[in-house]
Scaffold this motif. Structure first.
Motif, PDB file in Angstrom:
ATOM      1  N   GLN A 108       0.835  -1.209   0.000  1.00 30.12           N
ATOM      2  CA  GLN A 108       0.000   0.000   0.000  1.00 30.12           C
ATOM      3  C   GLN A 108       0.868   1.258   0.000  1.00 30.12           C
ATOM      4  N   ALA A 109       1.983   1.234   0.745  1.00 32.97           N
ATOM      5  CA  ALA A 109       2.894   2.387   0.764  1.00 32.97           C
ATOM      6  C   ALA A 109       3.475   2.619  -0.628  1.00 32.97           C
ATOM      7  N   HIS A 110       3.825   1.535  -1.318  1.00 35.77           N
ATOM      8  CA  HIS A 110       4.332   1.667  -2.682  1.00 35.77           C
ATOM      9  C   HIS A 110       3.266   2.232  -3.615  1.00 35.77           C
ATOM     10  N   ALA A 111       2.048   1.741  -3.479  1.00 37.69           N
ATOM     11  CA  ALA A 111       0.959   2.208  -4.340  1.00 37.69           C
ATOM     12  C   ALA A 111       0.687   3.691  -4.109  1.00 37.69           C
ATOM     13  N   THR A 112       0.715   4.115  -2.850  1.00 38.89           N
ATOM     14  CA  THR A 112       0.497   5.528  -2.527  1.00 38.89           C
ATOM     15  C   THR A 112       1.590   6.389  -3.134  1.00 38.89           C
ATOM     16  N   MET A 113       2.849   5.948  -2.995  1.00 38.65           N
ATOM     17  CA  MET A 113       3.968   6.699  -3.573  1.00 38.65           C
ATOM     18  C   MET A 113       3.816   6.776  -5.095  1.00 38.65           C
ATOM     19  N   HIS A 114       3.427   5.676  -5.717  1.00 39.14           N
ATOM     20  CA  HIS A 114       3.228   5.652  -7.166  1.00 39.14           C
ATOM     21  C   HIS A 114       2.151   6.645  -7.575  1.00 39.14           C
ATOM     22  N   ASP A 115       1.047   6.636  -6.858  1.00 42.89           N
ATOM     23  CA  ASP A 115      -0.053   7.565  -7.151  1.00 42.89           C
ATOM     24  C   ASP A 115       0.385   9.018  -6.978  1.00 42.89           C
ATOM     25  N   ASP A 116       1.140   9.288  -5.911  1.00 40.37           N
ATOM     26  CA  ASP A 116       1.621  10.653  -5.664  1.00 40.37           C
ATOM     27  C   ASP A 116       2.539  11.123  -6.794  1.00 40.37           C
ATOM     28  N   ILE A 117       3.435  10.255  -7.229  1.00 35.81           N
ATOM     29  CA  ILE A 117       4.351  10.616  -8.322  1.00 35.81           C
ATOM     30  C   ILE A 117       3.567  10.826  -9.619  1.00 35.81           C
ATOM     31  N   HIS A 118       2.591   9.953  -9.865  1.00 42.18           N
ATOM     32  CA  HIS A 118       1.761  10.109 -11.068  1.00 42.18           C
ATOM     33  C   HIS A 118       1.035  11.455 -11.055  1.00 42.18           C
ATOM     34  N   THR A 119       0.515  11.840  -9.917  1.00 42.70           N
ATOM     35  CA  THR A 119      -0.190  13.119  -9.783  1.00 42.70           C
ATOM     36  C   THR A 119       0.754  14.288 -10.054  1.00 42.70           C
ATOM     37  N   ILE A 120       1.955  14.216  -9.502  1.00 41.69           N
ATOM     38  CA  ILE A 120       2.944  15.279  -9.714  1.00 41.69           C
ATOM     39  C   ILE A 120       3.344  15.347 -11.189  1.00 41.69           C
ATOM     40  N   MET A 121       3.589  14.195 -11.800  1.00 43.36           N
ATOM     41  CA  MET A 121       4.025  14.172 -13.199  1.00 43.36           C
ATOM     42  C   MET A 121       2.952  14.707 -14.147  1.00 43.36           C
ATOM     43  N   ALA A 122       1.708  14.606 -13.763  1.00 49.19           N
ATOM     44  CA  ALA A 122       0.613  15.112 -14.605  1.00 49.19           C
ATOM     45  C   ALA A 122       0.684  16.630 -14.768  1.00 49.19           C
ATOM     46  N   ASP A 123       1.419  17.297 -13.880  1.00 49.26           N
ATOM     47  CA  ASP A 123       1.581  18.750 -13.972  1.00 49.26           C
ATOM     48  C   ASP A 123       2.594  19.163 -15.035  1.00 49.26           C
ATOM     49  N   PHE A 124       3.311  18.184 -15.609  1.00 50.02           N
ATOM     50  CA  PHE A 124       4.353  18.479 -16.587  1.00 50.02           C
ATOM     51  C   PHE A 124       3.918  18.037 -17.980  1.00 50.02           C
ATOM     52  N   THR A 125       4.400  18.751 -18.987  1.00 48.33           N
ATOM     53  CA  THR A 125       4.106  18.382 -20.374  1.00 48.33           C
ATOM     54  C   THR A 125       4.827  17.084 -20.722  1.00 48.33           C
ATOM     55  N   GLN A 126       4.433  16.474 -21.832  1.00 47.88           N
ATOM     56  CA  GLN A 126       5.094  15.252 -22.300  1.00 47.88           C
ATOM     57  C   GLN A 126       6.593  15.485 -22.502  1.00 47.88           C
ATOM     58  N   GLU A 127       6.932  16.629 -23.075  1.00 50.17           N
ATOM     59  CA  GLU A 127       8.339  16.955 -23.312  1.00 50.17           C
ATOM     60  C   GLU A 127       9.096  17.076 -21.992  1.00 50.17           C
ATOM     61  N   GLN A 128       8.489  17.729 -21.022  1.00 53.03           N
ATOM     62  CA  GLN A 128       9.126  17.859 -19.711  1.00 53.03           C
ATOM     63  C   GLN A 128       9.274  16.491 -19.033  1.00 53.03           C
ATOM     64  N   GLN A 129       8.271  15.644 -19.177  1.00 54.03           N
ATOM     65  CA  GLN A 129       8.351  14.304 -18.606  1.00 54.03           C
ATOM     66  C   GLN A 129       9.486  13.503 -19.244  1.00 54.03           C
ATOM     67  N   GLN A 130       9.662  13.660 -20.553  1.00 49.50           N
ATOM     68  CA  GLN A 130      10.765  12.970 -21.232  1.00 49.50           C
ATOM     69  C   GLN A 130      12.109  13.472 -20.712  1.00 49.50           C
ATOM     70  N   THR A 131      12.220  14.770 -20.486  1.00 52.01           N
ATOM     71  CA  THR A 131      13.451  15.348 -19.945  1.00 52.01           C
ATOM     72  C   THR A 131      13.719  14.810 -18.537  1.00 52.01           C
ATOM     73  N   ILE A 132      12.691  14.753 -17.726  1.00 50.84           N
ATOM     74  CA  ILE A 132      12.830  14.219 -16.365  1.00 50.84           C
ATOM     75  C   ILE A 132      13.297  12.766 -16.427  1.00 50.84           C
ATOM     76  N   THR A 133      12.680  11.983 -17.300  1.00 50.19           N
ATOM     77  CA  THR A 133      13.049  10.577 -17.452  1.00 50.19           C
ATOM     78  C   THR A 133      14.494  10.432 -17.898  1.00 50.19           C
ATOM     79  N   GLN A 134      14.908  11.231 -18.870  1.00 49.10           N
ATOM     80  CA  GLN A 134      16.296  11.188 -19.342  1.00 49.10           C
ATOM     81  C   GLN A 134      17.262  11.549 -18.215  1.00 49.10           C
TER      82      GLN A 134
END
Length: 146
Positions: A108-134
Motif C-alpha cells: 500500500q505504501a508503494h501504491a500511494t507513492m506511485h499515485d503521488d508521483i503520477h499526480t505530480i508528473m501530470a503537472d508536466f508536459t510530455q516533453e518535460q516528462q521525457q526530460t525528467i526521465t532522461q
C-alpha cells in the motif's frame, strides 16, 4: 546557489524523506523492518514458498544478506521456515499471518507513492516528462558506476 546545487539538494531531500517515511514499515510491536526486509515480505507474498537461494537471486542480493534479513523477520514472527520433506537440506520460507499483513502495508505504501508521483508528473508536459526521465536515467547510471 547554482541550479545544479538546488537539484542535488532537492534530490537529497527526497531520498532522505522517502527512506525515512516510506521504506521503514512500523510493525505490530513497535518494531521496524528495513527496506530489504519489507521487499522480502512482498516477494514472499507474491511467490509464496521460497528458499534462501531463490530469494537471493530474485532480489539480486547475496545469500548472507538474505539470511540476515530472514533471521530478523523470523525473530518477529513475520516469516516461518519449513524444511523440505524431499530434501532435508532445503529450507523454504513462508509468510506468517502477521507477515502477510505487513507485506500488504508495504504494498500500500508503494501504491500511494506511485499515485503521488503520477499526480505530480501530470503537472508536466510530455516533453518535460521525457526530460525528467532522461535526467533520472542518466543519474541512475552514475549511481550504478560508483
Amino acid at each position: 546557489m547554482e541550479k545544479t546545487d538546488k537539484i542535488i539538494q532537492e534530490l537529497n531531500s527526497f531520498v532522505q524523506e522517502y527512506a525515512t517515511n516510506s521504506e521503514l514499515v512500523a510493525a505490530t510491536d513497535g518494531q521496524k523492518i528495513n527496506s530489504t526486509q519489507a521487499h522480502l515480505l512482498m516477494l514472499l507474498k507474491i511467490l509464496q514458498s521460497q528458499t534462501n537461494t531463490e530469494l537471493a537471486a530474485a532480489m539480486n542480493l547475496s545469500k548472507p544478506a538474505i539470511t540476515k534479513a530472514i533471521k530478523n523477520l523470523m525473530r518477529y514472527h513475520y516469516v516461518t521456515a519449513v524444511v523440505d520433506d524431499s530434501d532435508k537440506r532445503s529450507t523454504h520460507y513462508l509468510l506468517t499471518e502477521d507477515g502477510e499483513k505487513l507485506a500488504q502495508l508495504h504494498e500500500q505504501a508503494h501504491a500511494t507513492m506511485h499515485d503521488d508521483i503520477h499526480t505530480i508528473m501530470a503537472d508536466f508536459t510530455q516533453e518535460q516528462q521525457q526530460t525528467i526521465t532522461q535526467f533520472l536515467t542518466k543519474l541512475n547510471k552514475i549511481g550504478n558506476n560508483s
